[in-house]
Design an enzyme around this catalytic site. Structure first.
Site, PDB file in Angstrom:
ATOM      1  N   ARG A 304       1.057  -1.269   0.026  1.00  0.00           N
ATOM      2  CA  ARG A 304      -0.158   0.084   0.083  1.00  0.00           C
ATOM      3  C   ARG A 304       0.756   1.282  -0.103  1.00  0.00           C
ATOM      4  NH1 ARG A 304      -5.376   1.686   0.342  1.00  0.00           N
ATOM      5  NH2 ARG A 304      -6.093  -0.582   0.617  1.00  0.00           N
ATOM      6  N   GLU A 708     -10.353   5.234   6.776  1.00  0.00           N
ATOM      7  CA  GLU A 708      -8.800   5.988   6.682  1.00  0.00           C
ATOM      8  C   GLU A 708      -8.565   7.033   6.202  1.00  0.00           C
ATOM      9  OE1 GLU A 708      -8.287   1.665   5.070  1.00  0.00           O
ATOM     10  OE2 GLU A 708      -6.326   1.601   6.507  1.00  0.00           O
TER      11      GLU A 708
HETATM   12  N1  LUZ Z   1      -5.387  -4.950   5.199  1.00  0.00           N
HETATM   13  C1  LUZ Z   1      -5.116  -5.589   4.257  1.00  0.00           C
HETATM   14  C2  LUZ Z   1      -5.731  -3.454   5.082  1.00  0.00           C
HETATM   15  O1  LUZ Z   1      -5.016  -6.723   4.309  1.00  0.00           O
HETATM   16  N2  LUZ Z   1      -5.017  -5.184   3.106  1.00  0.00           N
HETATM   17  C3  LUZ Z   1      -5.040  -3.695   2.858  1.00  0.00           C
HETATM   18  O2  LUZ Z   1      -4.886  -3.331   1.629  1.00  0.00           O
HETATM   19  C4  LUZ Z   1      -5.470  -2.998   3.920  1.00  0.00           C
HETATM   20  N3  LUZ Z   1      -5.565  -1.618   3.526  1.00  0.00           N
HETATM   21  C5  LUZ Z   1      -5.969  -0.998   4.620  1.00  0.00           C
HETATM   22  C6  LUZ Z   1      -6.003  -1.302   6.003  1.00  0.00           C
HETATM   23  N4  LUZ Z   1      -6.177  -2.831   6.206  1.00  0.00           N
HETATM   24 MO1  MOS Z   2      -7.158  -1.684   8.944  1.00  0.00          MO
HETATM   25  S1  MOS Z   2      -5.458  -0.625   9.058  1.00  0.00           S
HETATM   26  O1  MOS Z   2      -7.985  -1.167   7.872  1.00  0.00           O
HETATM   27  O2  MOS Z   2      -7.476  -2.843   9.851  1.00  0.00           O
END
Ligand code: LUZ
Ligand code: MOS
Length: 749
Positions: A304, A708
């Site tokens: 990410r 987020e």
């Molecule tokens: N969790 C995940 C996440 O496993 N993949 C993601 O792309 C993600 N993005 C934001 C928060 N948690």
């Molecule tokens: Mo999350 S950082 O969307 O658990």
């Protein structure tokens, strides 16, 4: 619309995992952890602990019937350390006793003999020694190094962001209960029920159908319970399987702060090439992520980061490389933004530095390079919307940013001691799990014979209001009052194979599954009514609990219809699945369409610095946020304000400090780890803008994900403070008052 849990919360009537009634015979667990950051276990003596009064068992790796392995993406993390320990706080043994006090006392009488080995906490050093979680990963777009050579301005530098403690109000906890035939019910405070089920099955050597995971609600998570609720839940289940008695495990705040991972600290190098006019032509960046001692979600978080390496800007030539560096800190993990904020800080730092080098004001470089429709992200996906630029313009206008700058300049001329700074922070954040297959959800809806409705989905309510949003769309779909609906707890026996409630997509995906399940039931009921009324289903609908015929309300109520359907033996339950359409990504070519859409907005921040004390205040934050068609404006506002303040805390006062030699976390209490409080919170104004319409079946009834993206508005605080200070300094977050003072006095830390 209200947040339906609010009344329960303010009266203290909401049930969290630790509030669940404890079955008779419940044992209390205490985790014995590593006192050393890196070492070989020479001997472990649990004998005296086992003899303590009230102790029923002390479990170690050798008691695990299945695999001693809890790693998700990479299988590199044992539940209990066996031969070596790799961080302070790593679980080694589990004490089970009749009372929490006995468990604690016994745990302190466990003796361990360790041969200390050299440890590392600096990601660059780890990288130099080849200690990587996975091979480095690079996004390449255009010809960055070649183009850079033709650039009028080239800026190089580095930037650092610190970690962040999640500080959910409810600490990690689980209550596991034995059932018949070796089955186990695990009540867990987790964002990912199916994931707890899967890992428990692996560790216990049992099929998943013998383990039911139930999640009542969470007292906050922020990513800290996406992966890291699992070990505690699995330990409780192991306790059940070894003793046959219920086991409760609740971490104390101090244990939670020491034993669990945090946001990943990053240190990064950048080279930015710009033309005469301030247009960014090339961007080269290396991210060194402090992953901690195990993989956890680190590689996904780095992914990410790479997806957000250019922030809210278009850059035609990009090379971004990420190194997940293995160190001897607790494994770092998901935290709101998931690597995105780290990337955006580096980009903003480079622009800030480019401004100093070119003399072009920061906001002009920002504005000149904002993403526009048709621009491509470095992973090939095209930017479709103009939301970022419109939010920038609306923000500038609504909050009279030009005037704010003028006022600040005037203030700074008149004042010696206090100085003001203004910053703009554009945010563009991709919505969807970057691991495409995780973008699925399910719902199970039951309509009972009295017309009340029970809804189960894979979504976990953690205070963010996902259940309120799902109830709203379910009621809207069925055409009944929202009070007739209720959300059940999240439970793997009702919703299987669900993704964690994460990536801001919990409401989008689970809400759409609920809509599909409700539509199915509604269409069955309407066809029956059509048959009875000798008309077509198309002429009928439901509105506020009454049947409408050709749009006109009738006297036939929802409850009557439900009763008739039941007596006609029509199924009043439905299960539905949702998979976000259109997602694909190729990790070989690093090209594809990883996100359903992007959420955009812009914040303006004004800060005042006391140049004698180094203290500062954030005076004001103005935000224009493109949220789509709002379902529940109060929930959205709560998310934007909460995320903003959490982001501000990350770049200002929240500082994690580890002892250089022992790698012990020094900021392990709320007395030493400072988070924003009421008095820090500035005057906040949020303006929600509709922005572009989303395609059908993406987003949730026209609303956009909100969890987020607003976190990153907080980054603006760092730059507002920096602008108030008005001189060059290293790009290191957090900008604590102590650091401000050092900068003002030109002293290095
Ligand atoms: N969790 C995940 C996440 O496993 N993949 C993601 O792309 C993600 N993005 C934001 C928060 N948690
Ligand atoms: Mo999350 S950082 O969307 O658990």
């Amino acid at each position: 619309m209200r947040h339906f849990d609010a009344l329960l919360h303010v009266r203290g009537k909401s049930l969290f995992t630790a509030d669940l009634p404890e079955p008779c015979g419940t044992l209390y667990a205490r985790v014995f952890t590593s006192p050393c950051a890196c070492g070989r276990i020479i001997s472990l003596d649990t004998d005296s602990a086992e003899k303590e009064e009230g102790v029923v068992a002390v479990l170690t790796a050798s008691d695990i019937p299945g695999e001693n392995q809890i790693g998700s993406i990479i299988k590199d993390e044992p539940l209990f350390a066996e031969e070596e320990v790799h961080y302070i706080g790593q679980p080694i043994a589990l004490v089970l006793a009749e009372s929490p006090r006995s468990a604690k006392k016994a745990s302190s009488s466990i003796r361990i003999d360790l041969k200390e080995m050299p440890s590392v906490s600096d990601p660059r050093e780890a990288c130099k020694r080849g200690l990587l979680i996975a091979p480095p990963r690079t996004f390449l777009f255009g010809e960055p190094s070649k183009i850079r050579e033709q650039c009028a301005h080239v800026v190089t530098g580095n930037a650092e962001t610190g970690g962040q403690e999640h500080l959910y109000l409810e600490t990690q906890c689980a209550l596991a209960v034995p059932g018949e035939d070796g089955t186990i019910l695990i009540n867990s405070s987790t964002q990912g029920a199916s994931y707890v089920q899967m890992i428990a099955a692996r560790v216990l050597g049992m099929p998943m159908h013998k383990i039911q995971v139930n999640v009542p609600r969470l007292g906050g998570a922020f990513g800290g319970k996406e992966d890291q609720a699992t070990p505690w839940a699995v330990m409780a289940a192991l306790g059940v399987s070894c003793t046959g008695r219920p086991v409760k495990l609740v971490l104390q705040r101090h244990e939670d702060m020491v034993n669990t991972g945090k946001r990943h600290p990053y240190t990064s190098d950048f080279i930015m090439g710009l033309d005469e006019s301030g247009k960014i032509m090339s961007w080269e960046v290396d991210y060194y992520q402090n992953s901690g001692a195990a993989g956890d979600l680190s590689t996904a978080i780095m992914e990410r980061t790479l997806f957000h390496c250019t922030g809210g800007y278009f850059v035609p030539n990009v090379r971004a490389t990420g190194y997940c560096c293995r160190t001897n800190l607790a494994p770092n993990t998901a935290f709101r933004g998931f690597g995105g904020p780290q990337a955006m800080f580096v980009m903003e730092a480079a622009i800030h530095k480019a401004s100093a080098a070119t003399g072009i004001p920061v906001h002009m470089i920002q504005e000149r390079n904002l993403l526009q429709p048709g621009d491509r992200f470095p992973y090939g996906m095209a930017c479709k919307s103009d939301e970022l630029r419109t939010s920038w313009n609306m923000c500038s206008e609504k909050f009279s940013v030009k005037e704010l700058r003028k006022e600040a300049a005037g203030f700074n001329r008149r004042n010696q001691r206090f100085k003001k700074g203004v910053s703009m922070m554009p945010v563009c954040f991709g919505i969807s799990f970057t691991t495409s297959f995780l973008n699925q959800a399910s719902a199970l809806v039951h309509v009972y014979t009295d017309g009340s409705v029970g809804i189960s989905t894979g979504a976990v309510e953690m205070g963010q209001g996902v259940n309120s949003r799902i109830r709203q769309v379910a009621a809207e779909t069925l055409g009944i009052p929202v009070d007739l609906t209720r959300m059940e707890s999240t439970n793997t026996s009702r919703n299987a194979n669900t993704s964690p409630t994460a990536a801001s997509s919990g409401a989008d995906m689970n809400g759409n599954a609920a809509i599909a399940a409700c539509s199915e039931i509604k269409s069955r009921i309407l066809s029956l009514a059509a048959e009875r009324l000798c008309t077509t289903s198309a002429a009928l609908n439901l509105h506020e609990g009454y049947l409408t015929i050709d749009g006109e309300a009738s006297l036939t109520g929802w409850t009557d219809l439900v009763k008739q359907a039941y007596e006609t033996r029509i199924d009043l339950s439905s299960h539905a699945h949702y998979a976000t359409p259109g997602l694909h990504y190729n990790r070989e070519t690093e090209r594809g369409h990883p996100f359903a859409y992007h959420v955009c907005g812009t914040a303006v921040t004004v800060a005042t610095v006391d140049s004698i004390l180094g203290t500062y205040e954030i005076d004001r934050v103005g935000i224009v946020h493109h949220g789509g068609k709002q379902l529940n404006p109060l929930i959205d506002l709560g998310q934007v304000e909460g995320a903003l303040i959490q982001g501000m805390g990350w770049v200002t006062m929240e500082e994690l400090v580890w002892d250089k030699d022992s790698k012990r976390l020094l900021t392990d209490t709320l007395a030493t780890y400072k988070v924003p409080d009421m008095s820090f919170i500035p005057h906040i104004e949020v303006m929600f803008a509709r922005g572009d319409e989303l395609p059908e079946n993406i987003g949730l009834m026209g609303s956009k994900a909100v969890g987020e993206p607003p976190f990153m508005y907080g980054i603006g605080s760092w730059f507002a403070i920096m602008n108030a200070i008005g001189k060059e300094a290293d790009y290191i977050a957090p900008m604590t008052p102590e650091k401000v003072l050092m900068i003002l006095r030109d002293r290095k830390r």
